[in-house]
Design an enzyme around this catalytic site. Structure first.
Site, mmCIF file in Angstrom:
data_model
loop_
_atom_site.group_PDB
_atom_site.id
_atom_site.type_symbol
_atom_site.label_atom_id
_atom_site.label_comp_id
_atom_site.label_asym_id
_atom_site.label_seq_id
_atom_site.Cartn_x
_atom_site.Cartn_y
_atom_site.Cartn_z
ATOM 1 N N GLU A 1 -0.339 2.411 -3.282
ATOM 2 C CA GLU A 1 -0.817 1.036 -3.417
ATOM 3 C C GLU A 1 -2.272 1.019 -3.883
ATOM 4 O OE1 GLU A 1 1.675 -1.870 -0.949
ATOM 5 O OE2 GLU A 1 0.051 -1.200 0.325
ATOM 6 N N TRP B 1 5.092 -8.312 5.316
ATOM 7 C CA TRP B 1 4.748 -9.729 5.485
ATOM 8 C C TRP B 1 3.284 -9.938 5.865
ATOM 9 C CZ3 TRP B 1 9.282 -12.603 8.460
ATOM 10 C CH2 TRP B 1 10.378 -12.714 7.588
ATOM 11 N N LYS B 2 2.597 -8.862 6.274
ATOM 12 C CA LYS B 2 1.202 -8.975 6.737
ATOM 13 C C LYS B 2 1.124 -10.045 7.837
ATOM 14 C CE LYS B 2 -0.163 -7.253 2.276
ATOM 15 N NZ LYS B 2 -1.137 -7.182 1.201
ATOM 16 N N GLU C 1 -5.533 -2.397 4.052
ATOM 17 C CA GLU C 1 -6.199 -3.455 4.823
ATOM 18 C C GLU C 1 -6.573 -2.955 6.208
ATOM 19 O OE1 GLU C 1 -3.108 -6.321 4.212
ATOM 20 O OE2 GLU C 1 -3.670 -6.442 2.104
ATOM 21 N N GLY D 1 4.124 -7.329 -0.879
ATOM 22 C CA GLY D 1 3.446 -8.279 -0.007
ATOM 23 C C GLY D 1 3.877 -9.697 -0.308
ATOM 24 N N GLY D 2 3.061 -10.418 -1.069
ATOM 25 C CA GLY D 2 3.287 -11.839 -1.334
ATOM 26 C C GLY D 2 4.702 -12.196 -1.757
HETATM 27 P P1 13P Z 1 0.915 -7.795 -2.716
HETATM 28 O O1 13P Z 1 2.331 -7.538 -3.157
HETATM 29 O O2 13P Z 1 0.732 -9.163 -2.134
HETATM 30 O O3 13P Z 1 -0.071 -7.456 -3.778
HETATM 31 O O4 13P Z 1 0.641 -6.811 -1.497
HETATM 32 C C1 13P Z 1 0.959 -5.479 -1.639
HETATM 33 C C2 13P Z 1 0.820 -4.811 -0.324
HETATM 34 O O5 13P Z 1 -0.271 -4.657 0.188
HETATM 35 C C3 13P Z 1 2.041 -4.364 0.351
HETATM 36 O O6 13P Z 1 1.750 -3.558 1.432
#
Ligand code: 13P
Length: 257
Positions: A171, A14-15, A101, A238-239
């Site tokens: 990733e 979910w960041k 990140e 992520g998203g």
């Molecule tokens: P997204 O799916 O938003 O590209 O993010 C991937 C991610 O960094 C999962 O850790």
């Protein structure tokens, strides 16, 4: 994926998204959709402050909760940090380590990633170790060497009998949050390479049992094809993991032969 030898794991990252009330609303929407989904494990790596509520909300489901980071020391003067013991005691099962990140914005290095992997394993948490190349590295033809190096550093000192508790997430940085997904062939090529690195370190039996995920703009549209690859054993999402219906479609995409 190859469910005969290893688990398929769909994990949401979910960041820095979702307040407590949003977490509750998410759970209320996702839970009725879940069914049994025995074909894969589902993990939600939520912000620290949402963890206790998320654990409570998903208690009677197959969804388990993970964290997005941890500190490698067990306690001490590290203002703002959270230890493996703290996470373990409240019921966290998985922890993301070395997300790009964190490497980019918070000076996470291969050395701290390795220390965190050991802290997680010693405490009984399952690490989801992230590796991935930049677009420049890919264009220079260095992807395999760079990924192999990251995997070796992250796994330094890890015993063969600990490897079953580890997930590696490939990733590619250029695919994260960009809507630009790696092709199924690119994802498979790198995930297969990661398995080869593990085979050289720990032998074929261990290598075939390790779950290797793909992450980077994985969504309901591309999940089926990515998960159809032999060495892609799940996704780190992520998203798309912020939307219950889309996450459910990805979970369903893991239900293939
Ligand atoms: P997204 O799916 O938003 O590209 O993010 C991937 C991610 O960094 C999962 O850790």
């Amino acid at each position: 994926m190859n469910r005969k030898y290893r688990k398929t794991v769909i994990a949401g990252n979910w960041k820095m998204n979702m307040t407590l009330s949003e977490t509750k609303a998410f759970a209320e929407t996702l839970k009725p959709m879940l069914g049994k989904h025995k074909w894969c494990d589902v993990v939600l790596c939520v912000p620290y402050v949402d963890i206790p509520a998320a654990i409570r909300l998903f208690k009677d489901t197959r969804v388990v909760i993970g964290a997005q980071n941890l500190h490698f020391e067990s306690n001490g003067a590290y203002t703002g940090e959270i230890s493996a013991e703290m996470l373990k005691e409240i019921g966290v099962k998985y922890v993301i380590i070395g997300h790009s990140e964190r490497r980019q914005y918070y000076n996470e290095t291969d050395v701290t990633v390795n220390k965190k992997v050991h802290a997680a394993l010693e405490t009984g948490l399952k690490p989801i170790i992230c590796v991935g190349e930049t677009l420049e590295q890919r264009e220079l033809g260095g992807t395999m060497e760079y990924i192999s190096y990251q995997v070796k550093c992250a796994l330094a000192g890890v015993a063969s009998d600990q490897m079953r508790r580890i997930i590696i997430a490939y990733e590619p940085i250029w695919a994260i949050g960009t809507g630009k997904t790696a092709t199924a062939e690119q994802a498979e090529e790198v995930c297969e390479n990661i398995r080869t690195v593990i085979r050289k370190l720990h032998g074929a039996r261990v290598a075939r049992s390790v779950t290797i995920q793909y992450g980077g703009s994985m969504n309901a549209k591309n999940a089926y094809e990515l998960l159809a690859q032999l060495d892609v054993d799940g996704g780190l999402i992520g998203g798309a993991s912020l939307k219950p219906a889309e996450l459910m479609e990805i979970i369903n995409a893991a239900n293939q032969e």
